[in-house]
Motif scaffolding. Structure first.
Motif, PDB file in Angstrom:
ATOM      1  N   UNK A  53     -12.438  -5.370   9.340  1.00 42.73           N
ATOM      2  CA  UNK A  53     -11.348  -4.622   9.971  1.00 42.73           C
ATOM      3  C   UNK A  53     -10.004  -5.265   9.646  1.00 42.73           C
ATOM      4  N   UNK A  54      -9.941  -6.588   9.728  1.00 44.16           N
ATOM      5  CA  UNK A  54      -8.699  -7.297   9.413  1.00 44.16           C
ATOM      6  C   UNK A  54      -8.307  -7.111   7.953  1.00 44.16           C
ATOM      7  N   UNK A  55      -9.292  -7.070   7.078  1.00 45.87           N
ATOM      8  CA  UNK A  55      -9.030  -6.863   5.654  1.00 45.87           C
ATOM      9  C   UNK A  55      -8.399  -5.494   5.422  1.00 45.87           C
ATOM     10  N   UNK A  56      -8.887  -4.493   6.133  1.00 50.53           N
ATOM     11  CA  UNK A  56      -8.303  -3.149   6.009  1.00 50.53           C
ATOM     12  C   UNK A  56      -6.863  -3.129   6.518  1.00 50.53           C
ATOM     13  N   UNK A  57      -6.626  -3.778   7.659  1.00 47.53           N
ATOM     14  CA  UNK A  57      -5.270  -3.827   8.216  1.00 47.53           C
ATOM     15  C   UNK A  57      -4.314  -4.533   7.269  1.00 47.53           C
ATOM     16  N   UNK A  58      -4.782  -5.636   6.658  1.00 52.03           N
ATOM     17  CA  UNK A  58      -3.946  -6.373   5.714  1.00 52.03           C
ATOM     18  C   UNK A  58      -3.636  -5.531   4.471  1.00 52.03           C
ATOM     19  N   UNK A  59      -4.628  -4.750   4.032  1.00 52.83           N
ATOM     20  CA  UNK A  59      -4.405  -3.896   2.859  1.00 52.83           C
ATOM     21  C   UNK A  59      -3.357  -2.834   3.152  1.00 52.83           C
ATOM     22  N   UNK A  60      -3.443  -2.252   4.351  1.00 53.07           N
ATOM     23  CA  UNK A  60      -2.462  -1.241   4.757  1.00 53.07           C
ATOM     24  C   UNK A  60      -1.071  -1.862   4.849  1.00 53.07           C
ATOM     25  N   UNK A  61      -1.020  -3.048   5.444  1.00 52.48           N
ATOM     26  CA  UNK A  61       0.267  -3.738   5.598  1.00 52.48           C
ATOM     27  C   UNK A  61       0.882  -4.077   4.246  1.00 52.48           C
ATOM     28  N   UNK A  62       0.054  -4.581   3.328  1.00 52.18           N
ATOM     29  CA  UNK A  62       0.547  -4.932   1.997  1.00 52.18           C
ATOM     30  C   UNK A  62       1.018  -3.693   1.241  1.00 52.18           C
ATOM     31  N   UNK A  63       0.304  -2.577   1.421  1.00 48.14           N
ATOM     32  CA  UNK A  63       0.704  -1.335   0.768  1.00 48.14           C
ATOM     33  C   UNK A  63       2.062  -0.866   1.283  1.00 48.14           C
ATOM     34  N   UNK A 116     -15.778  -7.469   3.598  1.00 47.95           N
ATOM     35  CA  UNK A 116     -15.058  -6.214   3.365  1.00 47.95           C
ATOM     36  C   UNK A 116     -16.050  -5.072   3.546  1.00 47.95           C
ATOM     37  N   UNK A 117     -15.555  -3.909   3.945  1.00 42.89           N
ATOM     38  CA  UNK A 117     -16.441  -2.762   4.113  1.00 42.89           C
ATOM     39  C   UNK A 117     -15.793  -1.507   3.557  1.00 42.89           C
TER      40      UNK A 117
END
Length: 333
Positions: free
Chosen positions: A318-328, A194-195
């Motif tokens: 990057x994928x972690x950020x995309x998943x967080x946005x999607x979950x939100x 994560x970043x």
């Protein structure tokens, strides 16, 4: 004696210049950059193309240009018949790194990468412990890098902070720490990351901090890194927790043994050193490998694993950020 030329005369180019001057089996013959002082004492070129057309002396070109230009510059030099010694990272993606090696193989030339912390006596000592199985089974490996890179740092050079030329803090600031893991262990694999961007928004095109989970052989590993430390660099270290001992090395140059508790191993000599500049050792190694035609711990093949680890870490983040946005978005739909 091997003849070296330096492409890129910024901060790191000057470091390599001094390293060549300090090496007994290397000689500096020219420097290439678009703007150079007139009193360097060697031939100078303001364009790479002019150098490649006119030079007949150089055995090795040191590639000390911005990270995003390493592939282009290395390949141009290789195609002109020059061996290359590339400042870290060798490239910003695996495909470019492998292309550099492929061109070198086609031309019968050598590629070396500037991974000079491999010559730290402390790093070498731990390497021998691992090779001799003195630590037994390795349980955990922990890397901590707490640095400061303020806004002024990124204003020094226009390429600093850009995605395409800089590549991010894992490439530019912390790649040596990842490389040491690859030096010590046969297989190091990133398994998640994560970043975050704590203090460089509107300053850099990438995040300034994060953590990476990895496997080092059978051991579990974790790396925490940041360039958001207040005021100045805080600390850097690598800790190994193992069946027969605990070892912790540190400092920005990994030249200090911070802790050592080993079963049946007498660490009587102090392997820590005040030395912080291992670039002359790297130049000597490159020259010796070419003179003797022997393998080197700086061979470019070793640097590909470093690029793969970091690109995997950046991908997971990057994928972690995309998943967080999607979950939100799902939770608020």
């Amino acid at each position: 004696m091997k003849n070296f030329s330096i492409l890129g005369y910024g901060h790191i180019g000057k470091v390599h210049e001094q390293a060549i001057l300090e090496s007994e089996n290397a000689q500096l013959v020219s420097i290439i950059d678009f703007e150079l002082p007139s009193d360097l004492g060697v031939k100078t070129y303001t364009a790479l193309e002019s150098f490649l057309q006119e030079d007949t002396e150089t055995d090795v070109v040191v590639i000390a240009t911005p990270n995003g230009l390493h592939r282009e510059h290395a390949i141009r030099c290789l195609k002109a018949g020059k061996n290359v010694f590339i400042e870290k990272p060798i490239a910003l993606n695996v495909e470019d790194a492998e292309e550099i090696l492929a061109v070198a193989k086609e031309k019968g030339l050598r590629v070396f990468s500037s991974m000079q912390l491999r010559f730290s006596p402390v790093v070498q000592y731990v390497k021998k412990l691992l090779e001799n199985n003195a630590l037994g089974k390795i349980h955990m490996v922990n890397v901590q890098c707490y640095w400061n890179r303020n806004k002024n740092y990124y204003k020094l050079r226009e390429w600093h902070g850009t995605e395409d030329m800089d590549g991010g803090v894992l490439f530019t600031q912390f790649s040596h720490f990842v490389d040491i893991l690859n030096f010590w262990f046969d297989e190091v694999t990133c398994i998640g990351s994560r970043s975050f961007n704590f203090s460089h928004e509107n300053v850099t095109e990438f995040d300034d901090s994060g953590y990476v989970d990895f496997n080092a052989g059978e051991a579990v590993g974790h790396m925490t890194y940041t360039t958001s430390v207040f005021n100045k660099n805080f600390e850097s270290n690598i800790t190994i927790i193992a069946e027969k001992g605990t070892v912790k090395i540190g400092d920005q140059y990994l030249n200090q043994m911070l802790y050592s508790d080993l079963k049946n191993v007498c660490c009587s000599k102090n392997v820590s050193t005040e030395q912080k500049n291992f670039h002359p050792s790297a130049i000597t190694e490159v020259s010796d490998a070419l003179l003797r035609h022997n393998p080197s711990i700086l061979d470019g093949e070793h640097a590909v694993d470093l690029v793969k680890f970091i690109t995997d870490a950046n991908h997971f983040a990057h994928q972690e950020k995309l998943n967080s946005i999607k979950n939100y978005e799902v939770s608020h739909s």
